[in-house]
Structures are given as structure tokens and as C-alpha cells.
Design a protein around this motif. Structure first.
Motif, mmCIF file in Angstrom:
data_model
loop_
_atom_site.group_PDB
_atom_site.id
_atom_site.type_symbol
_atom_site.label_atom_id
_atom_site.label_comp_id
_atom_site.label_asym_id
_atom_site.label_seq_id
_atom_site.Cartn_x
_atom_site.Cartn_y
_atom_site.Cartn_z
ATOM 1 N N MET A 1 52.979 49.001 21.153
ATOM 2 C CA MET A 1 52.422 48.802 22.484
ATOM 3 C C MET A 1 51.164 47.944 22.401
ATOM 4 N N ASP A 2 51.117 46.854 23.164
ATOM 5 C CA ASP A 2 49.967 45.967 23.190
ATOM 6 C C ASP A 2 49.064 46.375 24.350
ATOM 7 N N ASP A 3 47.937 47.020 24.042
ATOM 8 C CA ASP A 3 47.064 47.518 25.101
ATOM 9 C C ASP A 3 45.780 46.695 25.219
ATOM 10 N N ARG A 4 45.799 45.457 24.707
ATOM 11 C CA ARG A 4 44.627 44.605 24.803
ATOM 12 C C ARG A 4 44.465 44.084 26.237
ATOM 13 N N TYR A 5 43.219 43.955 26.662
ATOM 14 C CA TYR A 5 42.961 43.340 27.954
ATOM 15 C C TYR A 5 41.561 42.761 27.963
ATOM 16 N N SER A 6 41.294 41.889 28.923
ATOM 17 C CA SER A 6 39.986 41.275 29.070
ATOM 18 C C SER A 6 39.619 41.251 30.544
ATOM 19 N N LEU A 7 38.401 41.652 30.867
ATOM 20 C CA LEU A 7 37.930 41.610 32.248
ATOM 21 C C LEU A 7 36.480 41.137 32.255
ATOM 22 N N GLU A 8 36.290 39.904 32.665
ATOM 23 C CA GLU A 8 34.955 39.331 32.819
ATOM 24 C C GLU A 8 34.688 39.236 34.314
ATOM 25 N N TYR A 9 33.785 40.072 34.815
ATOM 26 C CA TYR A 9 33.631 40.165 36.270
ATOM 27 C C TYR A 9 32.196 40.481 36.639
ATOM 28 N N ARG A 10 31.612 39.619 37.467
ATOM 29 C CA ARG A 10 30.263 39.849 37.984
ATOM 30 C C ARG A 10 30.330 39.811 39.507
ATOM 31 N N PRO A 11 30.635 40.940 40.115
ATOM 32 C CA PRO A 11 30.828 40.961 41.572
ATOM 33 C C PRO A 11 29.513 40.932 42.322
ATOM 34 N N ALA A 12 29.618 40.720 43.618
ATOM 35 C CA ALA A 12 28.461 40.785 44.489
ATOM 36 C C ALA A 12 27.923 42.213 44.554
ATOM 37 N N THR A 13 26.655 42.329 44.902
ATOM 38 C CA THR A 13 26.122 43.616 45.306
ATOM 39 C C THR A 13 26.799 44.010 46.615
ATOM 40 N N ILE A 14 27.285 45.234 46.710
ATOM 41 C CA ILE A 14 27.977 45.690 47.918
ATOM 42 C C ILE A 14 27.069 46.667 48.658
ATOM 43 N N ARG A 15 26.781 46.362 49.909
ATOM 44 C CA ARG A 15 26.040 47.286 50.775
ATOM 45 C C ARG A 15 26.978 47.730 51.886
ATOM 46 N N HIS A 16 27.162 49.031 52.003
ATOM 47 C CA HIS A 16 28.136 49.583 52.949
ATOM 48 C C HIS A 16 27.458 50.574 53.879
ATOM 49 N N GLY A 17 27.801 50.500 55.174
ATOM 50 C CA GLY A 17 27.317 51.492 56.120
ATOM 51 C C GLY A 17 27.044 50.884 57.480
ATOM 52 N N SER A 18 27.107 51.705 58.490
ATOM 53 C CA SER A 18 26.868 51.236 59.845
ATOM 54 C C SER A 18 25.422 50.754 59.983
ATOM 55 N N GLY A 19 25.261 49.523 60.469
ATOM 56 C CA GLY A 19 23.941 48.949 60.645
ATOM 57 C C GLY A 19 23.326 48.378 59.391
ATOM 58 N N VAL A 20 24.113 48.257 58.313
ATOM 59 C CA VAL A 20 23.561 47.837 57.028
ATOM 60 C C VAL A 20 23.076 46.388 57.058
ATOM 61 N N VAL A 21 23.522 45.580 58.037
ATOM 62 C CA VAL A 21 23.065 44.190 58.083
ATOM 63 C C VAL A 21 21.565 44.099 58.351
ATOM 64 N N ALA A 22 20.960 45.196 58.788
ATOM 65 C CA ALA A 22 19.507 45.201 58.963
ATOM 66 C C ALA A 22 18.788 44.980 57.641
ATOM 67 N N ALA A 23 19.496 45.156 56.530
ATOM 68 C CA ALA A 23 18.891 44.993 55.203
ATOM 69 C C ALA A 23 19.038 43.574 54.661
ATOM 70 N N LEU A 24 19.521 42.642 55.475
ATOM 71 C CA LEU A 24 19.701 41.272 54.998
ATOM 72 C C LEU A 24 18.389 40.663 54.513
ATOM 73 N N GLU A 25 17.336 40.833 55.289
ATOM 74 C CA GLU A 25 16.061 40.242 54.893
ATOM 75 C C GLU A 25 15.578 40.831 53.570
ATOM 76 N N ASP A 26 15.748 42.125 53.390
ATOM 77 C CA ASP A 26 15.347 42.759 52.128
ATOM 78 C C ASP A 26 16.115 42.160 50.952
ATOM 79 N N GLU A 27 17.417 41.951 51.158
ATOM 80 C CA GLU A 27 18.242 41.404 50.080
ATOM 81 C C GLU A 27 17.853 39.964 49.777
ATOM 82 N N LEU A 28 17.547 39.190 50.808
ATOM 83 C CA LEU A 28 17.083 37.821 50.595
ATOM 84 C C LEU A 28 15.766 37.821 49.831
ATOM 85 N N ASP A 29 14.846 38.695 50.228
ATOM 86 C CA ASP A 29 13.560 38.792 49.533
ATOM 87 C C ASP A 29 13.751 39.180 48.068
ATOM 88 N N ARG A 30 14.646 40.117 47.839
ATOM 89 C CA ARG A 30 14.877 40.608 46.474
ATOM 90 C C ARG A 30 15.341 39.494 45.547
#
Length: 400
Positions: A1-30
Motif C-alpha cells: 500500500m502506497d500511503d505517501r502524500y504531499s500537502l503544501e497549503y497556506r490558506p487565508a485567515t478565516i473569520r466567521h460569525g454574524s457581523g464579522v465584517v466589522a473586523a475588516l479594519e483590524d485585519e487590515l491594520d494587522r
């Protein structure tokens, strides 16, 4: 059985929740960004309930709103926005809307990195190829209002024409680009904004995102990590998507967003895109008929899976696990998976027959089959699948 695999992944920061777009400025500042341009379409741009929370969230970092993106994702339109980026010293793009707005923002980022955005765009249109220069690109922050699952992706598609008007889908010269620098820096999954999207638009886009989870499990470059996220995502989507056509609750929208985030996690990585044969059928249909990608998937997916399972295993055991179906034996598992996918399609109240599509004719089957075989996503099809012309044509006949 060949169980080799490769995963190179750098995803975005995920912000989830109602009204979370209010944090856009904070994320830009960061991230040290202070001049943001919102990239969106005219419908979203003229909907205060959607655009106002985003511009308010960006706060004093807002330089303007570019609301000219269309479904055709024209290169010429992206060029206009790129010129604004250069003229206004924009250092952040906030894509707001569906997959078209996100793709457009990525192309804007690419064009703005050239010394002369218009000359670069004209050259790309002539050469029918997107070229990404070396060096930094303008950062992208994604605020999706639909559910196709494009926001954790480093790729984008565009219509390679400098004309900003519209032409039939079958006449659009299209091109794609993929680069790790085009992965959004942050994604804001806000159920409150999703609630403002028409339910028919949500349903169509959701079918596309849902099928990414299905295909993640049998795509050639699957990994144990993407298996886990896809299974969890499909369970969330199976339970929440049927609520979308009927004034969905915030909890259902939240579950759908969480499911989409899970099913697309790892789909787009350097040198690998883990979408496969269903997407190839979807491309063939949407590029030849005036239908949205999610509608194409709705018509195609159950029949494509039947075709797939008749020829290869397709990791049906994991798909059966994802849909929590109790089936004894491989044939029963395959049938139960196809039924589960069809049930989600029907719950979304999407078309089930190709004959309902405007301009579709049975005489198109050979041309459509060749488009599927030639589609680049077929490279991710499961090992052992020999996609021949006659077999692919039989799938179109089944979906007729």
C-alpha cells in the motif's frame, strides 16, 4: 500500500460569525494595509444592506468602491480597476460578492503589479494568457456573499477580452491563473451578509461548492487531511443546504458557510487543484449554454457519479461515510451516494434535466464530450478512469 502524500497549503485567515465584517479594519491594520479598494458587481454595490457594513468595517482605510464587475469577468473591466489601484496607491483589495468578484480582484492584483496595467492587459488579451510578474501583489481580502467555495483558492478565471461589454458564453475566450500569492490574506464568512443574497442565487452557488467536497474525496491528489475536512463539510452542507430556498435561518447560513469552508480547505494548492470530473462536465455545459456553473453541476453531478462508479471505486466508502448512509456492499454504497447527491440537488430546487437548458440539443453531445475530455480538471480524475468519447456522450444522454 502506497500511503505517501504531499500537502503544501497556506490558506487565508478565516473569520466567521454574524457581523464579522466589522473586523475588516483590524485585519487590515494587522497586516500593515491602509488603503483598501472594494471590488464588487453593480448589484451588490447598489445594495446598502450588503455594501454598507463592509465599507463601515474598512473604516478610514477605504479609498473607494469599484462596482463594475460582471458575470463575464472581462479583462478590460479588471484593467480599469487596476488603473485605479495604481493611481490611488491602493495596497489592499476587498472582494465583495460571488466568485466573479473574487476572480476579478485577483486579476486586478496581477495587472496592478505591472508598470503599465493597460499595456499588460492588452498583451495578455492578444496572447490569450495571463502572466504574473515577480514580486509582491496587492493583498486580497475576501467577503463572499455566495457559496461556490472560491475564497480559499489561489486560482482565478477571466474572459480574455479588453471589451467591457458582454458576449455569449460560448464566444468568450477564457484564461486562468494560479499563484500562491493570489490566496486571500483573510476571508470573512458573515451569515448576516449572506442573508441578503437572493435564495435562488445562494442555491445555485451552493451546488458548486458542495460538489467540491464530493470531488475532494476521489480527486487523484487526495490526502488524509483533505479527506477529513471534506467529510465534515459535506455533513454540514447535507443538513443545511435544503433550507436555502425557503428563507434560511441564520444558523443554517452559518452551517452552510462552515461546510463550504471545510469542503474547499486544501482544494487549491501549488501545482494541484482537487476538483475533477464533475467540474469538467460543468465547464463544458456552462461554456456552451447560458447557464450558471451551479446549475450545470446540478444537472450533471448524479449522472457523472453513476458513470464514475461504474468504472472505478471512486472512494465510495468515504462518500457514504460523509453522507451517513448505511449500505452493504460497494454497489449499494455507490447507489446511496448518488441518491444523496440528487437529494441535495432537489432540496436546493435546481434543474435535473439537460433538456430544460436553453439552446441545448442532443446533436451537441459529441462536442460537449470532447470539451469534457479536453478540460484541464480531468487531470485530477481518479486513477484508472479512461474517459472515452462514447462513454462521456452516454452521460449527456443520461442527463437529457
Amino acid at each position: 500500500m502506497d500511503d505517501r502524500y504531499s500537502l503544501e497549503y497556506r490558506p487565508a485567515t478565516i473569520r466567521h460569525g454574524s457581523g464579522v465584517v466589522a473586523a475588516l479594519e483590524d485585519e487590515l491594520d494587522r497586516r500593515g494595509r491602509s488603503r483598501a479598494l472594494v471590488v464588487t458587481g453593480s448589484t451588490v454595490g447598489s445594495t446598502p444592506a450588503v455594501v454598507d457594513p463592509v465599507t463601515a468595517g474598512i473604516g478610514g482605510h477605504l479609498t473607494g468602491v469599484f462596482d463594475e464587475v460582471g458575470a463575464g469577468k472581462r479583462l478590460g473591466t479588471a484593467c480599469v480597476a487596476a488603473e485605479q489601484v495604481q493611481a490611488w496607491n491602493v495596497d489592499a483589495l476587498v472582494s465583495l460578492g460571488g466568485g466573479s468578484s473574487l476572480d476579478a480582484a485577483k486579476i486586478v492584483s496581477v495587472l496592478a503589479a505591472h508598470d503599465d496595467a493597460r499595456a499588460a492587459a492588452e498583451r495578455m488579451a492578444e496572447q490569450k494568457r495571463i502572466t504574473v510578474p515577480n514580486g509582491p501583489l496587492t493583498d486580497i481580502f475576501a467577503v463572499p456573499t455566495t457559496l461556490p467555495g472560491a475564497d480559499l483558492s489561489q486560482g482565478a478565471g477571466v474572459t480574455l477580452s479588453m471589451d467591457t461589454g458582454d458576449v455569449p458564453a460560448s464566444e468568450r475566450p477564457s484564461g486562468g491563473v494560479s499563484d500562491p500569492r493570489l490566496m486571500p490574506e483573510a476571508v470573512f464568512h458573515d451569515p448576516a451578509l449572506l442573508a441578503e443574497t437572493p435564495t435562488d442565487v445562494l442555491s445555485r452557488s451552493a451546488m458548486n461548492g458542495f460538489d467540491k467536497g464530493v470531488e475532494m474525496l476521489y480527486a487523484r491528489e487526495h490526502t488524509p487531511i483533505t479527506d477529513g475536512t471534506a467529510i465534515r463539510g459535506l455533513r454540514l452542507l447535507q443538513g443545511s443546504l435544503p433550507e436555502l430556498p425557503d428563507a434560511p435561518s441564520e444558523s443554517a447560513l452559518s452551517a452552510a458557510l462552515r461546510g463550504i469552508a471545510a469542503t474547499q480547505y486544501g482544494v487549491s494548492t501549488p501545482r494541484t487543484y482537487r476538483a475533477s470530473i464533475i467540474h469538467s462536465f460543468g465547464h463544458a455545459l456552462s461554456q456552451n449554454y447560458p447557464i450558471q456553473q451551479g446549475v450545470a453541476h446540478a444537472i450533471a453531478a448524479p449522472h457523472v457519479l453513476t458513470y464514475l462508479f461504474e468504472r472505478v471505486d471512486g472512494r465510495r466508502d468515504l462518500l457514504a461515510e460523509a453522507f451517513d448512509v448505511d449500505a452493504e456492499g460497494p454497489e449499494a454504497a455507490a447507489e446511496a451516494v448518488v441518491d444523496a447527491v440528487a437529494d441535495v440537488r432537489d432540496g436546493l430546487e435546481l434543474p435535473a434535466q439537460l433538456r430544460t437548458v436553453e439552446d441545448a440539443e442532443k446533436t451537441d453531445f459529441p462536442q460537449l464530450a470532447q470539451a469534457v475530455i479536453d478540460d484541464s480538471f480531468m487531470a485530477a480524475a481518479p486513477a484508472g478512469l479512461d474517459a472515452d468519447q462514447a462513454g462521456i456522450e452516454s452521460v449527456f444522454a443520461a442527463m437529457w
